[in-house]
Scaffold this motif. Structure first.
Motif, mmCIF file in Angstrom:
data_model
loop_
_atom_site.group_PDB
_atom_site.id
_atom_site.type_symbol
_atom_site.label_atom_id
_atom_site.label_comp_id
_atom_site.label_asym_id
_atom_site.label_seq_id
_atom_site.Cartn_x
_atom_site.Cartn_y
_atom_site.Cartn_z
ATOM 1 N N TYR A 37 36.085 43.463 48.268
ATOM 2 C CA TYR A 37 37.423 43.860 48.694
ATOM 3 C C TYR A 37 37.857 43.226 50.019
ATOM 4 O O TYR A 37 39.051 43.131 50.286
ATOM 5 C CB TYR A 37 37.474 45.389 48.848
ATOM 6 N N VAL A 38 36.898 42.810 50.836
ATOM 7 C CA VAL A 38 37.190 42.317 52.181
ATOM 8 C C VAL A 38 37.184 40.794 52.190
ATOM 9 O O VAL A 38 36.340 40.157 51.550
ATOM 10 C CB VAL A 38 36.148 42.850 53.184
ATOM 11 N N THR A 39 38.123 40.197 52.914
ATOM 12 C CA THR A 39 38.163 38.740 53.047
ATOM 13 C C THR A 39 36.979 38.261 53.878
ATOM 14 O O THR A 39 36.836 38.653 55.039
ATOM 15 C CB THR A 39 39.474 38.294 53.716
ATOM 16 N N PRO A 40 36.121 37.426 53.309
ATOM 17 C CA PRO A 40 34.920 36.988 54.039
ATOM 18 C C PRO A 40 35.177 35.790 54.943
ATOM 19 O O PRO A 40 36.154 35.051 54.780
ATOM 20 C CB PRO A 40 33.963 36.613 52.907
ATOM 21 N N THR A 41 34.262 35.593 55.872
ATOM 22 C CA THR A 41 34.271 34.439 56.768
ATOM 23 C C THR A 41 32.909 33.769 56.683
ATOM 24 O O THR A 41 31.887 34.444 56.679
ATOM 25 C CB THR A 41 34.555 34.882 58.215
ATOM 26 N N SER A 42 32.888 32.453 56.617
ATOM 27 C CA SER A 42 31.615 31.747 56.508
ATOM 28 C C SER A 42 30.950 31.600 57.877
ATOM 29 O O SER A 42 31.589 31.752 58.921
ATOM 30 C CB SER A 42 31.832 30.358 55.893
ATOM 31 N N THR A 43 29.662 31.279 57.849
ATOM 32 C CA THR A 43 28.939 31.066 59.101
ATOM 33 C C THR A 43 29.487 29.846 59.853
ATOM 34 O O THR A 43 29.504 29.834 61.091
ATOM 35 C CB THR A 43 27.439 30.868 58.837
ATOM 36 N N PRO A 61 44.221 34.527 46.458
ATOM 37 C CA PRO A 61 43.497 35.030 45.286
ATOM 38 C C PRO A 61 43.277 33.936 44.260
ATOM 39 O O PRO A 61 43.971 32.914 44.254
ATOM 40 C CB PRO A 61 44.420 36.138 44.744
ATOM 41 N N LEU A 62 42.322 34.151 43.371
ATOM 42 C CA LEU A 62 41.951 33.124 42.410
ATOM 43 C C LEU A 62 43.115 32.719 41.512
ATOM 44 O O LEU A 62 43.231 31.549 41.130
ATOM 45 C CB LEU A 62 40.779 33.618 41.552
ATOM 46 N N ASN A 63 43.984 33.674 41.178
ATOM 47 C CA ASN A 63 45.115 33.328 40.301
ATOM 48 C C ASN A 63 46.153 32.458 40.990
ATOM 49 O O ASN A 63 47.105 32.007 40.348
ATOM 50 C CB ASN A 63 45.767 34.586 39.711
ATOM 51 N N GLN A 64 45.979 32.208 42.298
ATOM 52 C CA GLN A 64 46.855 31.282 43.006
ATOM 53 C C GLN A 64 46.150 29.953 43.295
ATOM 54 O O GLN A 64 46.587 29.166 44.131
ATOM 55 C CB GLN A 64 47.351 31.910 44.310
ATOM 56 N N VAL A 149 33.079 35.757 42.889
ATOM 57 C CA VAL A 149 32.191 34.757 43.486
ATOM 58 C C VAL A 149 32.919 33.422 43.615
ATOM 59 O O VAL A 149 32.899 32.782 44.675
ATOM 60 C CB VAL A 149 30.907 34.580 42.649
ATOM 61 N N LEU A 150 33.579 32.991 42.531
ATOM 62 C CA LEU A 150 34.305 31.718 42.573
ATOM 63 C C LEU A 150 35.471 31.792 43.547
ATOM 64 O O LEU A 150 35.745 30.827 44.280
ATOM 65 C CB LEU A 150 34.806 31.344 41.178
ATOM 66 N N GLU A 151 36.147 32.934 43.584
ATOM 67 C CA GLU A 151 37.276 33.109 44.504
ATOM 68 C C GLU A 151 36.808 32.965 45.952
ATOM 69 O O GLU A 151 37.450 32.269 46.757
ATOM 70 C CB GLU A 151 37.909 34.477 44.281
ATOM 71 N N ILE A 152 35.692 33.611 46.276
ATOM 72 C CA ILE A 152 35.157 33.509 47.637
ATOM 73 C C ILE A 152 34.753 32.061 47.935
ATOM 74 O O ILE A 152 35.095 31.515 48.989
ATOM 75 C CB ILE A 152 33.954 34.457 47.816
ATOM 76 N N TYR A 153 34.043 31.444 47.009
ATOM 77 C CA TYR A 153 33.582 30.072 47.240
ATOM 78 C C TYR A 153 34.750 29.124 47.498
ATOM 79 O O TYR A 153 34.718 28.330 48.445
ATOM 80 C CB TYR A 153 32.763 29.580 46.048
ATOM 81 N N LEU A 154 35.774 29.206 46.669
ATOM 82 C CA LEU A 154 36.915 28.305 46.804
ATOM 83 C C LEU A 154 37.724 28.579 48.069
ATOM 84 O O LEU A 154 38.514 27.727 48.492
ATOM 85 C CB LEU A 154 37.827 28.403 45.583
ATOM 86 N N ASN A 155 37.518 29.729 48.685
ATOM 87 C CA ASN A 155 38.243 30.060 49.911
ATOM 88 C C ASN A 155 37.427 29.847 51.178
ATOM 89 O O ASN A 155 37.985 29.935 52.280
ATOM 90 C CB ASN A 155 38.732 31.502 49.855
ATOM 91 N N ILE A 156 36.122 29.594 51.050
ATOM 92 C CA ILE A 156 35.309 29.358 52.249
ATOM 93 C C ILE A 156 34.636 27.989 52.242
ATOM 94 O O ILE A 156 34.057 27.583 53.254
ATOM 95 C CB ILE A 156 34.235 30.447 52.460
ATOM 96 N N ALA A 157 34.716 27.260 51.112
ATOM 97 C CA ALA A 157 34.115 25.924 51.060
ATOM 98 C C ALA A 157 34.769 25.009 52.093
ATOM 99 O O ALA A 157 35.978 25.066 52.313
ATOM 100 C CB ALA A 157 34.278 25.338 49.656
ATOM 101 N N GLY A 165 38.597 26.144 52.520
ATOM 102 C CA GLY A 165 39.327 26.756 51.421
ATOM 103 C C GLY A 165 40.288 25.824 50.722
ATOM 104 O O GLY A 165 40.814 24.867 51.297
ATOM 105 N N ALA A 166 40.529 26.128 49.438
ATOM 106 C CA ALA A 166 41.342 25.268 48.586
ATOM 107 C C ALA A 166 42.792 25.182 49.032
ATOM 108 O O ALA A 166 43.411 24.122 48.950
ATOM 109 C CB ALA A 166 41.260 25.771 47.143
ATOM 110 N N GLU A 167 43.353 26.294 49.486
ATOM 111 C CA GLU A 167 44.775 26.300 49.844
ATOM 112 C C GLU A 167 45.053 25.391 51.041
ATOM 113 O O GLU A 167 45.959 24.540 50.993
ATOM 114 C CB GLU A 167 45.228 27.728 50.158
ATOM 115 N N ALA A 168 44.284 25.553 52.103
ATOM 116 C CA ALA A 168 44.479 24.711 53.289
ATOM 117 C C ALA A 168 44.214 23.248 52.969
ATOM 118 O O ALA A 168 44.928 22.360 53.446
ATOM 119 C CB ALA A 168 43.567 25.188 54.419
#
Length: 228
Positions: A37-43, A61-64, A149-157, A165-168
């Motif tokens: 539920y919480v937006t994560p931050t990578s190391t 979100p993944l649908n975006q 899992v995929l949503e988090i990965y695509l937003n912190i990669a 993240g994919a959007e930026a």
């Protein structure tokens, strides 16, 4: 009163270390569950924040995020993502069998393992990191749905220096949102992931272009049943 000998001291020390390890494990498990539920931050992001360096990341979100990019990343990074439970044991065994005296040449990291690394560990390769990464990936797969899992990965990669993240990344490289990426652009972004600071999806090298073409050709064949 009997004095406590060396064995008694070692026993107490072991008990303290065990309690600390259990507390750390429970803390990590609790944090992983909270990431439902919480937006994560990578190391890597945390390190940049601490150093006062800029971080460019827009969590969506993944649908975006374009289905093209979801398929391209799975095709490039982890084709069995929807079928394994966090670790691709067959790929890992192949890496162990082919390792030379200097260690494995590649990591056989699944998307879940890379998510574990990005959330909790350090970027440089080592046997110790891999040994921690594997159980973390199993816990993540158990506690989080594949879509999350995929949503988090695509937003912190990481997709470039300070770019996460994919959007930026889509905005910087193609001047559009991640939801509007076409198959070619998605494949170029996926081909940059193994070395994001040296690869520019907007100005690809010949090798990167060839890799992207291979990824794009596989998009329709990828199993996306767990993330659609």
């Amino acid at each position: 009163m009997a004095r406590s000998g060396p064995l008694g001291f070692l026993g107490k020390l072991f008990a303290i270390v065990l309690c600390l390890a259990l507390a750390l494990l429970l803390g990590v498990v609790g944090l992983i569950f909270a990431y439902r539920y919480v937006t994560p931050t990578s190391t890597l992001m945390l390190a940049r924040y601490i150093q006062g360096k800029p971080v460019d990341r827009v969590f969506v979100p993944l649908n975006q995020i374009s289905p093209n990019l979801r398929a391209a990343v799975i095709a490039s990074e982890d084709s069995l993502f929807c079928r394994h439970h966090g670790v691709d044991w067959s790929a890992l065994q192949e890496v162990i069998d082919s390792a030379d005296e200097d260690g494995p040449a590649r990591g056989a990291s699944t998307i879940t393992m890379q998510t574990a690394k990005n959330l909790f560990l350090w970027p440089s390769r080592s046997v110790i990191r891999k040994a921690i990464e594997i159980p973390l990936a199993l816990i993540i797969d158990f506690l989080l749905p594949k879509r999350r899992v995929l949503e988090i990965y695509l937003n912190i990669a990481e997709w470039g220096e300070g770019l996460f993240g994919a959007e930026a990344a889509a905005r910087r490289y193609f001047q559009k949102g991640a939801d509007r990426l076409d198959a070619r652009q998605a494949a170029l972004m996926a081909s940059a992931l193994p070395n994001p600071r040296m690869r520019d999806p907007a100005h690809p090298s010949r090798q990167m272009t060839r890799r992207a073409a291979t990824i794009a050709a596989r998009l329709r064949d990828e199993d996306l049943s767990c993330v659609n």
